[in-house]
Design a protein around this motif. Structure first.
Motif, PDB file in Angstrom:
ATOM      1  N   THR A 121      56.041  28.751  64.656  1.00 40.52           N
ATOM      2  CA  THR A 121      55.644  27.677  65.546  1.00 40.52           C
ATOM      3  C   THR A 121      56.732  26.609  65.619  1.00 40.52           C
ATOM      4  O   THR A 121      57.586  26.499  64.739  1.00 40.52           O
ATOM      5  CB  THR A 121      54.341  27.015  65.071  1.00 40.52           C
ATOM      6  OG1 THR A 121      54.583  26.327  63.833  1.00 40.52           O
ATOM      7  CG2 THR A 121      53.233  28.047  64.887  1.00 40.52           C
TER       8      THR A 121
ATOM      9  N   HIS B 166      49.738  35.589  71.496  1.00 42.07           N
ATOM     10  CA  HIS B 166      49.318  34.875  70.287  1.00 42.07           C
ATOM     11  C   HIS B 166      47.865  35.155  69.914  1.00 42.07           C
ATOM     12  O   HIS B 166      47.420  34.783  68.828  1.00 42.07           O
ATOM     13  CB  HIS B 166      49.576  33.376  70.385  1.00 42.07           C
ATOM     14  CG  HIS B 166      48.892  32.644  71.499  1.00 42.07           C
ATOM     15  ND1 HIS B 166      47.524  32.592  71.640  1.00 42.07           N
ATOM     16  CD2 HIS B 166      49.399  31.882  72.512  1.00 42.07           C
ATOM     17  CE1 HIS B 166      47.217  31.843  72.688  1.00 42.07           C
ATOM     18  NE2 HIS B 166      48.331  31.411  73.244  1.00 42.07           N
TER      19      HIS B 166
ATOM     20  N   PRO C 210      47.659  33.747  64.576  1.00 39.06           N
ATOM     21  CA  PRO C 210      48.222  34.653  63.580  1.00 39.06           C
ATOM     22  C   PRO C 210      49.357  33.997  62.787  1.00 39.06           C
ATOM     23  O   PRO C 210      50.215  33.315  63.347  1.00 39.06           O
ATOM     24  CB  PRO C 210      48.735  35.830  64.416  1.00 39.06           C
ATOM     25  CG  PRO C 210      47.880  35.809  65.647  1.00 39.06           C
ATOM     26  CD  PRO C 210      47.618  34.358  65.925  1.00 39.06           C
ATOM     27  N   THR C 211      49.375  34.213  61.484  1.00 40.86           N
ATOM     28  CA  THR C 211      50.341  33.545  60.614  1.00 40.86           C
ATOM     29  C   THR C 211      51.752  34.096  60.742  1.00 40.86           C
ATOM     30  O   THR C 211      52.700  33.469  60.269  1.00 40.86           O
ATOM     31  CB  THR C 211      49.894  33.653  59.144  1.00 40.86           C
ATOM     32  OG1 THR C 211      49.745  35.040  58.802  1.00 40.86           O
ATOM     33  CG2 THR C 211      48.568  32.929  58.934  1.00 40.86           C
ATOM     34  N   ASP C 212      51.913  35.264  61.373  1.00 42.32           N
ATOM     35  CA  ASP C 212      53.254  35.830  61.497  1.00 42.32           C
ATOM     36  C   ASP C 212      54.015  35.313  62.713  1.00 42.32           C
ATOM     37  O   ASP C 212      55.178  35.676  62.918  1.00 42.32           O
ATOM     38  CB  ASP C 212      53.197  37.364  61.544  1.00 42.32           C
ATOM     39  CG  ASP C 212      52.412  37.895  62.742  1.00 42.32           C
ATOM     40  OD1 ASP C 212      51.592  37.128  63.295  1.00 42.32           O
ATOM     41  OD2 ASP C 212      52.612  39.063  63.113  1.00 42.32           O
TER      42      ASP C 212
ATOM     43  N   SER D  96      41.868  32.074  64.767  1.00 40.45           N
ATOM     44  CA  SER D  96      42.976  31.278  64.262  1.00 40.45           C
ATOM     45  C   SER D  96      44.301  31.936  64.614  1.00 40.45           C
ATOM     46  O   SER D  96      44.425  33.171  64.605  1.00 40.45           O
ATOM     47  CB  SER D  96      42.861  31.139  62.732  1.00 40.45           C
ATOM     48  OG  SER D  96      43.909  30.362  62.207  1.00 40.45           O
TER      49      SER D  96
ATOM     50  N   GLU E  28      42.195  22.127  62.127  1.00 41.25           N
ATOM     51  CA  GLU E  28      43.235  22.881  61.430  1.00 41.25           C
ATOM     52  C   GLU E  28      42.869  24.337  61.191  1.00 41.25           C
ATOM     53  O   GLU E  28      43.748  25.207  61.068  1.00 41.25           O
ATOM     54  CB  GLU E  28      43.571  22.215  60.090  1.00 41.25           C
ATOM     55  CG  GLU E  28      42.458  22.248  59.063  1.00 41.25           C
ATOM     56  CD  GLU E  28      42.915  21.657  57.737  1.00 41.25           C
ATOM     57  OE1 GLU E  28      44.133  21.568  57.518  1.00 41.25           O
ATOM     58  OE2 GLU E  28      42.039  21.285  56.935  1.00 41.25           O
TER      59      GLU E  28
ATOM     60  N   ARG F  17      50.087  24.609  60.821  1.00 37.83           N
ATOM     61  CA  ARG F  17      51.261  25.124  60.120  1.00 37.83           C
ATOM     62  C   ARG F  17      52.525  24.377  60.532  1.00 37.83           C
ATOM     63  O   ARG F  17      52.768  24.154  61.709  1.00 37.83           O
ATOM     64  CB  ARG F  17      51.454  26.618  60.397  1.00 37.83           C
ATOM     65  CG  ARG F  17      50.365  27.488  59.855  1.00 37.83           C
ATOM     66  CD  ARG F  17      50.850  28.913  59.611  1.00 37.83           C
ATOM     67  NE  ARG F  17      51.770  29.404  60.608  1.00 37.83           N
ATOM     68  CZ  ARG F  17      51.431  30.064  61.716  1.00 37.83           C
ATOM     69  NH1 ARG F  17      50.158  30.289  61.967  1.00 37.83           N
ATOM     70  NH2 ARG F  17      52.343  30.488  62.551  1.00 37.83           N
TER      71      ARG F  17
ATOM     72  N   THR G 262      54.149  28.107  70.211  1.00 41.79           N
ATOM     73  CA  THR G 262      54.763  29.397  69.871  1.00 41.79           C
ATOM     74  C   THR G 262      55.701  29.930  70.937  1.00 41.79           C
ATOM     75  O   THR G 262      56.526  30.797  70.657  1.00 41.79           O
ATOM     76  CB  THR G 262      53.679  30.464  69.624  1.00 41.79           C
ATOM     77  OG1 THR G 262      52.962  30.691  70.852  1.00 41.79           O
ATOM     78  CG2 THR G 262      52.707  30.024  68.534  1.00 41.79           C
TER      79      THR G 262
ATOM     80  N   GLU H 105      56.986  24.358  62.597  1.00 35.40           N
ATOM     81  CA  GLU H 105      57.604  25.054  61.462  1.00 35.40           C
ATOM     82  C   GLU H 105      59.121  25.054  61.587  1.00 35.40           C
ATOM     83  O   GLU H 105      59.839  24.796  60.603  1.00 35.40           O
ATOM     84  CB  GLU H 105      57.080  26.490  61.381  1.00 35.40           C
ATOM     85  CG  GLU H 105      55.681  26.607  60.837  1.00 35.40           C
ATOM     86  CD  GLU H 105      55.225  28.054  60.750  1.00 35.40           C
ATOM     87  OE1 GLU H 105      54.746  28.448  59.674  1.00 35.40           O
ATOM     88  OE2 GLU H 105      55.336  28.787  61.747  1.00 35.40           O
TER      89      GLU H 105
ATOM     90  N   GLY I  88      44.557  27.136  63.258  1.00 34.07           N
ATOM     91  CA  GLY I  88      45.901  27.641  63.003  1.00 34.07           C
ATOM     92  C   GLY I  88      47.068  26.816  63.465  1.00 34.07           C
ATOM     93  O   GLY I  88      48.221  27.199  63.220  1.00 34.07           O
TER      94      GLY I  88
END
Length: 445
Positions: free
Chosen positions: A113, A97, A108-110, A106, A136, A142, A90, A116, A139
């Motif tokens: 990475t 994070h 954070p999805t926002d 886990s 997995e 992704r 990240t 991604e 987190g």
């Protein structure tokens, strides 16, 4: 009439370019090089031959360094696997994070990475991990087309309750995937866990060569498997088009400062990690970069070296292009953090800051070291340099105040999974660590 027609042609052209803006952005950033990221768990920089360890058996890593770019002073963001890898992906510090220890939460999805960003740019992406610590559910999957975290075939041993797989098994899985990527640029992440305790001497490979030195045997074993991975890359005719990056997630105490493993202190034994870039025809062979490199700068640097824009990835690029030219890099500060002393025992959490040759460790008994003369941190200079201590604390506060902290979602583990992590000394309490050391909390020392 002619003037009007030209005006209409120009307007139409501008309109078409605007409509196609997304395509132009993609074309400008489409993949130009494969990327192989190898992360070495629990690997001290000073135990590799290319970092000066005379007894090391690391010919593969030494060869990569001799033909590429070696960063002499890369510092981990945290002495724990999940926290450090989250920072690598990240470009964010642990406070940003939100992953404060292993096995509890886990990502954070926002937070975007590295995989991604690469996936969105057109890369085929795959990750191959060697420990349950990077399962997995925490987190990091992704952005991966394939995320291979299967450690279910682990051969249980009397001294090993936790789940992992050997470097040989992980490399086998990575090579099988790489064999099918001839039509697309790829990002392949290979995580090798073997230098983590309990150490094996690998007598089947080395005989008694590492008698009494099982940690060095583990690193030699991993080096051999990296060699096999790179040979596979060559057999696939992909080596000349692949940027190879090798980095340690954190080191190991090995008795330095009384710490046998890692997680509780922030000395260089656990924070100074190897970082090597290698890309035929891309990086200056044998160049060594002496400046401080904080771990959050890794993803932006990697994207820069591949000719890609970092987007919303955190950190700053160390500019591989400038390093290639042998130019000095801008000074950077390296922040490291561990909350495990508090989460495990209620002791003071630790923060450290490296600025140039000075290192400050914030705890209830603060520490200050001149790394130019004392890289092993044997002489605490707090009493000799009180003004420097105040300056370093002010810089640390400024850096912390600039961060936007995140809270990571808690992950529920089974009893067996909790036991597996505890066998490694992981899994702290659920109470958040205090932001600052206080006089009421014991110092880890």
């Amino acid at each position: 009439m002619l003037r009007s027609r030209w005006r209409w042609t120009i307007v139409l052209g501008i309109t078409l370019l605007a409509a196609a803006g997304g395509w132009w952005r993609y074309a400008a950033a489409r993949p130009s090089v494969n990327i192989l990221l190898i992360t070495l768990d629990t690997t001290r920089a000073d135990r590799l031959g290319c970092y000066g360890h005379a007894d090391a058996v690391t010919p593969t890593l030494d060869r990569l360094a001799a033909g590429g770019l070696l960063f002499e002073r890369c510092y981990s963001a945290a002495p724990l696997t999940l926290r450090a890898h989250a920072t690598m992906f990240t470009g964010r510090h642990p406070a940003e994070h939100g992953l404060r220890t292993n096995g509890r939460a886990s990502l954070p999805t926002d937070l975007p990475t590295l995989p991604e960003v690469l996936q969105q740019t057109g890369y085929a992406t795959a990750g191959f991990v060697s420990s349950f610590v990077l399962d997995e559910r925490f987190g990091l999957a992704r952005g991966f087309d394939v995320y291979d975290d299967d450690v279910s075939a682990d051969d249980p041993r009397e001294d090993q309750l936790h789940l992992q797989r050997s470097a040989a098994e992980t490399v086998d899985a990575a090579l099988a995937w790489l064999a099918g990527q001839s039509q697309q640029r790829f990002f392949c992440w290979v995580h090798l866990y073997d230098p983590h305790i309990p150490y094996l001497s690998h007598e089947d490979r080395f005989g008694d060569r590492f008698a009494g030195r099982p940690y060095d045997a583990e690193i030699a074993y991993v080096d051999g498997e990296i060699g096999r991975l790179l040979k596979g890359l060559e057999d696939l005719d992909a080596a000349d088009e692949t940027l190879i990056v090798v980095i340690g997630d954190h080191g190991e105490g090995l008795g330095d400062h009384v710490e046998k493993t890692h997680g509780y202190t922030l000395y260089n034994s656990t924070q100074h990690v190897p970082l090597i870039f290698h890309g035929p025809g891309r990086l200056r062979a044998g160049h060594r970069v002496s400046g401080t490199v904080p771990m959050p700068d890794l993803p932006a640097t990697l994207l820069d070296a591949a000719g890609l824009a970092p987007g919303r990835i955190g950190g700053r690029s160390r500019s591989a292009a400038r390093a290639l030219a042998g130019e000095p890099l801008d000074p950077r500060q390296a922040l490291s953090a561990t909350d495990d002393p508090f989460l495990q025992n209620g002791w003071s959490p630790l923060r450290s800051l490296v600025v140039g040759d000075w290192k400050y460790i914030r705890t209830t008994q603060p520490e200050l070291y001149d790394l130019s003369a004392d890289f092993q941190e044997s002489t605490n200079l707090v009493d000799q340099h009180p003004a420097r201590l105040i300056e370093m604390e002010d810089l640390l506060q400024d850096l912390e105040s600039s961060m936007r902290e995140s809270e990571a979602a808690q992950v529920q583990l089974s009893g067996r999974e909790v036991q597996a992590l505890r066998s490694l000394g992981y899994v702290g309490g659920v109470s958040p660590a205090p932001a600052r050391a206080t006089d009421q909390l014991p110092d880890v020392k």
